[in-house]
Structure formats: structure tokens, C-alpha cells
Design a protein around this motif. Structure first.
Motif, PDB file in Angstrom:
ATOM      1  N   PRO A  78       0.844  -1.205   0.000  1.00  0.00           N
ATOM      2  CA  PRO A  78       0.000   0.000   0.000  1.00  0.00           C
ATOM      3  C   PRO A  78       0.877   1.253   0.000  1.00  0.00           C
ATOM      4  O   PRO A  78       2.034   1.199   0.438  1.00  0.00           O
ATOM      5  CB  PRO A  78      -0.805  -0.135   1.299  1.00  0.00           C
ATOM      6  CG  PRO A  78      -0.767  -1.593   1.633  1.00  0.00           C
ATOM      7  CD  PRO A  78       0.557  -2.091   1.142  1.00  0.00           C
ATOM      8  N   THR A 140      -1.648   7.940  -5.216  1.00  0.00           N
ATOM      9  CA  THR A 140      -2.605   6.896  -4.820  1.00  0.00           C
ATOM     10  C   THR A 140      -3.016   7.083  -3.371  1.00  0.00           C
ATOM     11  O   THR A 140      -4.203   6.982  -3.024  1.00  0.00           O
ATOM     12  CB  THR A 140      -1.987   5.503  -5.024  1.00  0.00           C
ATOM     13  OG1 THR A 140      -1.624   5.338  -6.401  1.00  0.00           O
ATOM     14  CG2 THR A 140      -2.957   4.406  -4.631  1.00  0.00           C
ATOM     15  N   GLY A 141      -2.037   7.365  -2.503  1.00  0.00           N
ATOM     16  CA  GLY A 141      -2.338   7.557  -1.085  1.00  0.00           C
ATOM     17  C   GLY A 141      -3.183   8.787  -0.817  1.00  0.00           C
ATOM     18  O   GLY A 141      -4.061   8.770   0.055  1.00  0.00           O
ATOM     19  N   GLN A 142      -2.929   9.858  -1.564  1.00  0.00           N
ATOM     20  CA  GLN A 142      -3.762  11.061  -1.388  1.00  0.00           C
ATOM     21  C   GLN A 142      -5.191  10.801  -1.862  1.00  0.00           C
ATOM     22  O   GLN A 142      -6.141  11.320  -1.287  1.00  0.00           O
ATOM     23  CB  GLN A 142      -3.134  12.239  -2.142  1.00  0.00           C
ATOM     24  CG  GLN A 142      -1.900  12.795  -1.451  1.00  0.00           C
ATOM     25  CD  GLN A 142      -1.316  14.003  -2.151  1.00  0.00           C
ATOM     26  OE1 GLN A 142      -1.491  14.190  -3.354  1.00  0.00           O
ATOM     27  NE2 GLN A 142      -0.606  14.842  -1.408  1.00  0.00           N
ATOM     28  N   ALA A 143      -5.319   9.992  -2.884  1.00  0.00           N
ATOM     29  CA  ALA A 143      -6.657   9.677  -3.399  1.00  0.00           C
ATOM     30  C   ALA A 143      -7.445   8.808  -2.431  1.00  0.00           C
ATOM     31  O   ALA A 143      -8.674   8.966  -2.307  1.00  0.00           O
ATOM     32  CB  ALA A 143      -6.549   8.989  -4.757  1.00  0.00           C
ATOM     33  N   ASP A 144      -6.746   7.882  -1.735  1.00  0.00           N
ATOM     34  CA  ASP A 144      -7.495   6.990  -0.838  1.00  0.00           C
ATOM     35  C   ASP A 144      -7.433   7.435   0.630  1.00  0.00           C
ATOM     36  O   ASP A 144      -7.936   6.751   1.518  1.00  0.00           O
ATOM     37  CB  ASP A 144      -7.029   5.538  -0.985  1.00  0.00           C
ATOM     38  CG  ASP A 144      -5.611   5.274  -0.501  1.00  0.00           C
ATOM     39  OD1 ASP A 144      -5.059   6.113   0.240  1.00  0.00           O
ATOM     40  OD2 ASP A 144      -5.047   4.223  -0.856  1.00  0.00           O
ATOM     41  N   GLY A 145      -6.802   8.603   0.881  1.00  0.00           N
ATOM     42  CA  GLY A 145      -6.794   9.152   2.229  1.00  0.00           C
ATOM     43  C   GLY A 145      -5.714   8.633   3.148  1.00  0.00           C
ATOM     44  O   GLY A 145      -5.686   8.970   4.325  1.00  0.00           O
ATOM     45  N   THR A 146      -4.783   7.828   2.627  1.00  0.00           N
ATOM     46  CA  THR A 146      -3.729   7.279   3.490  1.00  0.00           C
ATOM     47  C   THR A 146      -2.469   8.133   3.496  1.00  0.00           C
ATOM     48  O   THR A 146      -1.538   7.864   4.261  1.00  0.00           O
ATOM     49  CB  THR A 146      -3.375   5.842   3.062  1.00  0.00           C
ATOM     50  OG1 THR A 146      -2.947   5.853   1.678  1.00  0.00           O
ATOM     51  CG2 THR A 146      -4.563   4.912   3.227  1.00  0.00           C
ATOM     52  N   GLN A 149      -2.750  15.446   2.177  1.00  0.00           N
ATOM     53  CA  GLN A 149      -2.934  16.282   0.994  1.00  0.00           C
ATOM     54  C   GLN A 149      -2.482  17.719   1.239  1.00  0.00           C
ATOM     55  O   GLN A 149      -2.837  18.633   0.492  1.00  0.00           O
ATOM     56  CB  GLN A 149      -4.414  16.263   0.585  1.00  0.00           C
ATOM     57  CG  GLN A 149      -4.911  14.883   0.201  1.00  0.00           C
ATOM     58  CD  GLN A 149      -6.345  14.901  -0.268  1.00  0.00           C
ATOM     59  OE1 GLN A 149      -6.847  15.926  -0.713  1.00  0.00           O
ATOM     60  NE2 GLN A 149      -7.019  13.761  -0.174  1.00  0.00           N
ATOM     61  N   VAL A 199     -10.882  13.088   2.552  1.00  0.00           N
ATOM     62  CA  VAL A 199     -10.654  11.747   2.012  1.00  0.00           C
ATOM     63  C   VAL A 199     -11.229  11.691   0.603  1.00  0.00           C
ATOM     64  O   VAL A 199     -12.325  12.175   0.390  1.00  0.00           O
ATOM     65  CB  VAL A 199     -11.278  10.668   2.912  1.00  0.00           C
ATOM     66  CG1 VAL A 199     -11.092   9.309   2.295  1.00  0.00           C
ATOM     67  CG2 VAL A 199     -10.690  10.725   4.297  1.00  0.00           C
TER      68      VAL A 199
END
Length: 199
Positions: A78, A140-146, A149, A199
Motif C-alpha cells: 500500500p 494513490t495515497g492522497q486519493a485513498d486518504g492514506t 494532501q 478523504v
């Protein structure tokens, strides 16, 4: 049609890389290379043209086997864990580097790139691929909130490349756990999302 190699090329390139990696390009002699690889000078020149050709082949193998394999392993994780695992391995390698060899790519960037256009391009391309790995993870992490931002993905990715280069250079002279971890920790903390991040 090219003649097949009459030696174990992977073993030769790994041995040559150890010479270049430890002593640098300029300080490594053909005699050093023949002693380390077991090739005669004639075989070395026939196979690679000259010391520069062998260095190029050794660097290509190092990039593929060391950096390339690390990126492939981390890409399977991830986003945040991928970046964390990447730096965990960098820290581990830096702290266990008893000869203070550092990273062959970073060493080459310092020794060769400033005055050699070909190697500048080669090294810049590898660093761009590392930046692309960071950028992909962050997006990818910014898009899924992990991943936070708070800054654009491109800015964070470039910052991580700078952190990587800093750690690898510092480790040549001060391979201290607290120091190197202290460089990496704030960069990873900056990626961690705040509770009120969208998110």
C-alpha cells in the motif's frame, strides 16, 4: 553475431561493481579490476571496450539488481507502507555498511555526473524513476486518504528524493542511527494524514 561470453558475466559485473563502488571510478585501476574479476586485461577490453564500458555495465547491473528490485518489492505494498519500506531498507543498508561505501548510484552522481554528460543522463534517469515511484505512491495515497494532501504530490515526491540523497551521502561519513532516522522521520511524518484531511 556476437560471441557468447566465456565467463560468468553476472559474477564479473558484481565483482567490478564492488571495486568501483568502494574506490570510485577514477581510483579503480584496470589492475584492480582484473584481480577482482579474474579476467585478463585482454578479455576485459574485448568484452567491454575499456574501463568506462565495464563501469557502465556494472552500474546498469547495480541499478537493475539493487534499486530496481527494491522498487518492485515496495510497489507491491500500500502507498504509505511502500514509501516507509523503501526508507526502512535504505536505513538498514546504510547502517550496516561497515566499509562506508554508500550507494553506487549516489557516489557516481557526485563523482561522474558533474563533468560527464553521458553518466549525468543515466543517473538523472534513474533518479527520475525513483521520483516516479514516490509520486505514484503519493498520488494513490492522497486519493485513498492514506497520505496527507497538505502539499502537492509532486512537491512531496521531490522532497523524498532529496531526503534519499541526503541520507546516502550522510551515511558515508556519519552512519549514526539517530542522525539518519532523524532525517527520514520528519519526511514520513509529513506524509501521514491529519484527522481532518479530506478523504
Amino acid at each position: 553475431m556476437a560471441r557468447p561470453r566465456e565467463f560468468d558475466e553476472a559474477a564479473v559485473l558484481d565483482a567490478a561493481a564492488q571495486c568501483f563502488w568502494r574506490f570510485g571510478y577514477e581510483a579503480t585501476s584496470v589492475k584492480d579490476l582484473t584481480e577482482k574479476t579474474g579476467l585478463t586485461a585482454a578479455s576485459l577490453y574485448n568484452a567491454y571496450g575499456d574501463k568506462r564500458g565495464l563501469f557502465r555495465a556494472s552500474l546498469d547491473r547495480y541499478v537493475s539488481e539493487s534499486i530496481g528490485n527494491r522498487l518492485r518489492r515496495c510497489e507491491a505494498l500500500p502507498p504509505f507502507e511502500a514509501i516507509q519500506a523503501f526508507f526502512d531498507e535504505i536505513l538498514r543498508r546504510s547502517l550496516n555498511d561497515r566499509q562506508h561505501k554508500g550507494c553506487m548510484l549516489v557516489n557516481s552522481a557526485l563523482e561522474m555526473a558533474p563533468h560527464d554528460a553521458e553518466f549525468q543522463q543515466i543517473i538523472a534517469s534513474v533518479l527520475s524513476s525513483i521520483e516516479s515511484f514516490f509520486l505514484g505512491c503519493i498520488r494513490t495515497g492522497q486519493a485513498d486518504g492514506t497520505i496527507a494532501q497538505s502539499l502537492p504530490a509532486e512537491v512531496l515526491a521531490r522532497h523524498l528524493v532529496g531526503v534519499l540523497m541526503g541520507v546516502r551521502v550522510l551515511a558515508r561519513v556519519r552512519a549514526e542511527k539517530a542522525l539518519l532516522e532523524g532525517v527520514v522521520a520528519p519526511a514520513l511524518a509529513q506524509l501521514a494524514p491529519l484527522r481532518d484531511d479530506p478523504v
